[in-house]
Scaffold this motif. Structure first.
Motif, mmCIF file in Angstrom:
data_model
loop_
_atom_site.group_PDB
_atom_site.id
_atom_site.type_symbol
_atom_site.label_atom_id
_atom_site.label_comp_id
_atom_site.label_asym_id
_atom_site.label_seq_id
_atom_site.Cartn_x
_atom_site.Cartn_y
_atom_site.Cartn_z
ATOM 1 N N VAL A 232 -1.124 5.596 -6.367
ATOM 2 C CA VAL A 232 -1.858 5.871 -7.520
ATOM 3 C C VAL A 232 -2.480 7.697 -7.306
ATOM 4 C CG1 VAL A 232 -3.921 5.723 -9.293
ATOM 5 C CG2 VAL A 232 -1.836 4.006 -8.309
ATOM 6 N N GLU A 233 -3.198 7.318 -6.836
ATOM 7 C CA GLU A 233 -4.202 8.078 -5.948
ATOM 8 C C GLU A 233 -3.061 9.683 -5.899
ATOM 9 O OE1 GLU A 233 -6.728 9.896 -2.466
ATOM 10 O OE2 GLU A 233 -6.524 8.299 -2.531
ATOM 11 N N GLU A 234 -1.978 9.659 -5.236
ATOM 12 C CA GLU A 234 -0.882 11.003 -5.310
ATOM 13 C C GLU A 234 -0.288 10.901 -6.265
ATOM 14 O OE1 GLU A 234 1.389 10.491 -0.853
ATOM 15 O OE2 GLU A 234 0.588 8.448 -1.800
ATOM 16 N N LEU A 235 -0.122 10.290 -7.342
ATOM 17 C CA LEU A 235 0.608 10.065 -8.182
ATOM 18 C C LEU A 235 -0.444 11.154 -9.430
ATOM 19 C CD1 LEU A 235 2.496 7.207 -8.856
ATOM 20 C CD2 LEU A 235 3.053 8.894 -8.490
ATOM 21 N N LYS A 236 -1.640 10.617 -9.078
ATOM 22 C CA LYS A 236 -2.438 11.566 -10.562
ATOM 23 C C LYS A 236 -2.491 12.614 -9.693
ATOM 24 C CE LYS A 236 -6.780 10.365 -9.438
ATOM 25 N NZ LYS A 236 -7.420 11.975 -9.318
ATOM 26 N N ASP A 237 -2.726 13.027 -8.943
ATOM 27 C CA ASP A 237 -3.094 14.280 -8.146
ATOM 28 C C ASP A 237 -1.482 15.029 -8.368
ATOM 29 O OD1 ASP A 237 -5.631 13.470 -7.456
ATOM 30 O OD2 ASP A 237 -5.166 14.270 -5.865
ATOM 31 N N LEU A 238 -0.695 14.611 -8.199
ATOM 32 C CA LEU A 238 0.848 15.324 -8.732
ATOM 33 C C LEU A 238 0.354 15.842 -9.737
ATOM 34 C CD1 LEU A 238 3.442 15.828 -7.003
ATOM 35 C CD2 LEU A 238 4.649 13.662 -7.975
ATOM 36 N N ALA A 239 0.882 14.451 -11.266
ATOM 37 C CA ALA A 239 0.653 15.347 -12.386
ATOM 38 C C ALA A 239 -0.117 16.073 -12.906
ATOM 39 C CB ALA A 239 0.681 13.910 -13.464
ATOM 40 N N GLU A 240 -1.455 16.243 -12.038
ATOM 41 C CA GLU A 240 -1.812 17.362 -12.318
ATOM 42 C C GLU A 240 -1.965 18.356 -11.248
ATOM 43 O OE1 GLU A 240 -6.065 15.718 -10.949
ATOM 44 O OE2 GLU A 240 -6.285 14.584 -12.310
ATOM 45 N N ALA A 241 -0.821 18.754 -10.914
ATOM 46 C CA ALA A 241 -1.049 19.782 -10.374
ATOM 47 C C ALA A 241 0.118 20.101 -10.635
ATOM 48 C CB ALA A 241 -0.748 19.528 -8.847
ATOM 49 N N GLY A 242 1.279 19.773 -12.052
ATOM 50 C CA GLY A 242 2.304 19.654 -12.121
ATOM 51 C C GLY A 242 3.871 19.472 -11.539
ATOM 52 N N ALA A 243 3.807 18.246 -10.667
ATOM 53 C CA ALA A 243 4.624 17.546 -10.295
ATOM 54 C C ALA A 243 5.794 18.503 -8.968
ATOM 55 C CB ALA A 243 5.646 16.905 -11.319
ATOM 56 N N PRO A 244 5.514 19.510 -9.035
ATOM 57 C CA PRO A 244 6.318 20.953 -8.200
ATOM 58 C C PRO A 244 7.524 20.338 -7.799
ATOM 59 C CG PRO A 244 4.228 21.047 -7.209
ATOM 60 C CD PRO A 244 4.024 20.183 -8.209
ATOM 61 N N ALA A 245 6.920 19.089 -6.829
ATOM 62 C CA ALA A 245 8.215 18.996 -5.703
ATOM 63 C C ALA A 245 7.737 17.771 -5.015
ATOM 64 C CB ALA A 245 8.514 19.968 -4.490
ATOM 65 N N MET A 246 8.576 16.787 -4.643
ATOM 66 C CA MET A 246 8.001 16.058 -3.973
ATOM 67 C C MET A 246 7.281 15.516 -2.523
ATOM 68 S SD MET A 246 8.390 12.708 -3.942
ATOM 69 C CE MET A 246 10.096 12.234 -5.595
ATOM 70 N N PRO A 247 5.913 15.124 -3.031
ATOM 71 C CA PRO A 247 5.034 14.718 -1.273
ATOM 72 C C PRO A 247 5.874 14.187 -0.360
ATOM 73 C CG PRO A 247 3.844 14.256 -3.511
ATOM 74 C CD PRO A 247 5.375 14.356 -4.006
ATOM 75 N N ILE A 248 5.852 14.556 0.968
ATOM 76 C CA ILE A 248 6.116 14.147 1.938
ATOM 77 C C ILE A 248 5.166 12.281 2.293
ATOM 78 C CG2 ILE A 248 6.662 16.029 3.288
ATOM 79 C CD1 ILE A 248 4.384 14.948 4.597
ATOM 80 N N GLY A 249 4.487 12.087 1.495
ATOM 81 C CA GLY A 249 3.652 11.141 1.495
ATOM 82 C C GLY A 249 2.724 10.753 2.607
ATOM 83 N N LYS A 250 1.628 9.963 2.751
ATOM 84 C CA LYS A 250 0.987 9.670 3.814
ATOM 85 C C LYS A 250 1.087 8.953 5.137
ATOM 86 C CE LYS A 250 -2.982 7.593 0.265
ATOM 87 N NZ LYS A 250 -3.900 6.622 0.141
ATOM 88 N N ASP A 251 2.314 8.307 4.899
ATOM 89 C CA ASP A 251 2.766 8.102 7.118
ATOM 90 C C ASP A 251 3.492 9.309 7.120
ATOM 91 O OD1 ASP A 251 1.863 5.152 6.006
ATOM 92 O OD2 ASP A 251 3.856 4.568 5.824
ATOM 93 N N ALA A 252 4.263 10.118 6.514
ATOM 94 C CA ALA A 252 5.367 11.014 7.572
ATOM 95 C C ALA A 252 3.814 11.911 7.353
ATOM 96 C CB ALA A 252 5.435 12.038 6.413
ATOM 97 N N ALA A 253 2.862 12.305 6.667
ATOM 98 C CA ALA A 253 1.943 13.314 7.187
ATOM 99 C C ALA A 253 0.746 12.673 8.302
ATOM 100 C CB ALA A 253 0.641 13.339 5.829
ATOM 101 N N ALA A 254 0.339 11.244 8.562
ATOM 102 C CA ALA A 254 0.139 10.717 9.543
ATOM 103 C C ALA A 254 0.509 11.233 10.697
ATOM 104 C CB ALA A 254 -0.422 9.363 9.322
ATOM 105 N N TYR A 255 2.324 11.300 10.913
ATOM 106 C CA TYR A 255 3.102 11.148 11.566
ATOM 107 C C TYR A 255 3.199 12.718 12.047
ATOM 108 C CZ TYR A 255 7.362 11.032 15.093
ATOM 109 O OH TYR A 255 7.968 11.155 15.919
ATOM 110 N N ALA A 256 3.409 13.287 11.291
ATOM 111 C CA ALA A 256 3.264 15.167 11.460
ATOM 112 C C ALA A 256 1.806 15.786 12.603
ATOM 113 C CB ALA A 256 3.534 15.330 10.254
ATOM 114 N N ALA A 257 0.522 14.757 11.934
ATOM 115 C CA ALA A 257 -0.198 15.626 12.493
ATOM 116 C C ALA A 257 -0.672 14.742 13.862
ATOM 117 C CB ALA A 257 -1.178 14.577 12.067
#
Length: 407
Positions: A232-257
């Motif tokens: 819900v946190e991601e969806l809320k932020d995405l809507a406020e940002a204008g939903a420019p693209a599909m985010p990678i998601g928390k799991d993918a971000a953790a793996y990238a780090a």
């Protein structure tokens, strides 16, 4: 013998066989009348009482059936969404008829509540209080950007709005008590078969399905099933940002780090991820918790590129060196050119504060990553004072220091 005489003799014989005793018959009937009629009357009264009792029982059974049906009829559907999605069906008296975990995360939240079965029959506010408390204990509402969404689905708009206000107050109370800084989102919904179908197909609540559709209204090129996996946190932020693209998601971000840090092979490393999709650039803050301290990485929310953080962490901070490890502290690095070590960091802080090691207590030293720079955070107390230092791990330079009265 003539026919006339024969008829006269036959008549006389019949008269002798069946005498004319009408008065006697009537008198005998009068004598029996007193006993027969009362019996008939009693039988009729019993039949009437039986009919009356049967009618009363029928009314009672009908009324009881209607009461049972009313008590078990679903009046409202309430859903709570963070990433765990939990659905509560309640009756007109605001008592829980069934509590359902809609995904695996939700099952963990309801594990100590019989997977939701223990909440059956509870008042709605009591059930919501228990669920939000479990969400807090499991770390879903820790960060300031965390969000929980309350959705109320009901045919009666006034009742839905009333429940919305009551539940918002309940959730706010739990968050304040637990000192959580999460935000509370609320919405009311009308029953919609299409929305319900979308929710069931993606193992989410109708409330979260409505939020996904809101994002899709902004950017129809995005995919419902992929958005449904975001919090819900991601969806809320995405809507406020204008939903420019599909985010990678928390799991993918953790793996990238972890890949960037070179710690993917270490089971001991854990990651905490905080989405910041409404900032520029949109990113995920990933905090890797290791044996050598906590290290922060910023990962681009749409490309997965690591924007900042310590690269090849194992090379920069190698295996522990017990000879330089302070008592009760995390293992110290080996003391290469890039790292002064725990003992030196402690000595620098104590000397600067003018405090001898024997007078210091509650000593805490951690190696941390501040925007790609390794620093030692040194905290200790002496007398009635509390000291806090940040020291560059490579050069030993004091970057920041504070001293204040110990509360």
């Amino acid at each position: 013998m003539t026919n006339e005489k024969m008829e006269q003799r036959l008549a006389a014989a019949v008269e002798k066989t069946a005498p004319n005793d009408a008065n006697g018959v009537l008198s005998r009937c009068e004598e029996r009348k007193g006993t027969v009629i009362p019996m008939t009357t009693k039988k009729t009264t019993k039949r009437r009482w039986t009919s009356l009792i049967a009618a009363c029982l029928a009314v009672m059974l009908l009324g009881g059936g209607l009461f049972y049906q009313r008590a078990n009829a679903v009046a409202s559907v309430v859903s709570l969404d963070v990433n765990p999605s939990i659905e509560l069906k309640v009756n007109r008296s605001e008592k829980v008829l069934v509590c359902t975990p809609l995904n695996e995360d939700a099952k963990a939240i309801l594990a100590d509540m019989g997977n939701g079965a223990d909440l059956k029959g509870a008042k709605l506010d009591v059930a919501v209080n228990a669920i939000v408390g479990s969400l807090v204990r499991n770390g879903y509402l820790d960060s300031i950007s965390s969000a929980i969404m309350i959705s109320v689905e009901d045919k009666d708009t006034a009742r839905a709005e009333k429940l919305q206000r009551e539940l918002t107050s309940t959730v706010d109370g739990v968050l304040q008590t637990s000192e959580s800084r999460a935000s509370v989102l609320t919405q009311t919904l009308t029953q919609d078969a299409g929305l319900t179908q979308q929710a069931r197909e993606n193992s989410i609540s109708t409330g979260k399905a409505a939020l996904v559709n809101r994002v899709l209204t902004i950017n129809p090129s995005l995919k419902f099933d992929v958005l449904a996996k975001l919090s819900v946190e991601e969806l809320k932020d995405l809507a406020e940002a204008g939903a420019p693209a599909m985010p990678i998601g928390k799991d993918a971000a953790a793996y990238a780090a972890e890949q960037y840090a070179g710690t993917t092979a270490l089971d001991s490393v854990t990651a905490e991820v905080d989405p910041e999709l409404d900032e520029s650039p949109a990113h995920y803050e990933v905090e890797l918790q290791t044996a050598w301290g906590e290290f922060e990485y910023l990962v681009d929310a749409y490309t997965g590129k690591v924007l900042s953080g310590q690269k090849d962490l194992l090379a920069a901070v190698s295996a522990s060196n017990e000879t330089t490890k302070p008592s009760g502290q995390k293992p110290a690095p080996s003391g290469t050119v890039q790292d002064i070590g725990y003992t030196k960091a402690k000595s620098i802080a104590l000397n600067h504060a003018g405090v001898s090691e024997s007078k210091a207590y509650d000593m805490d030293i951690e190696l941390d990553d501040e925007d790609g720079t390794l620093v030692y955070e040194v905290e200790f107390k002496s007398g009635n004072m509390e000291y806090d230092y940040e020291i560059d791990a490579a050069s030993g330079t004091i970057l920041k220091h504070e001293a204040e009265l110990d509360d």
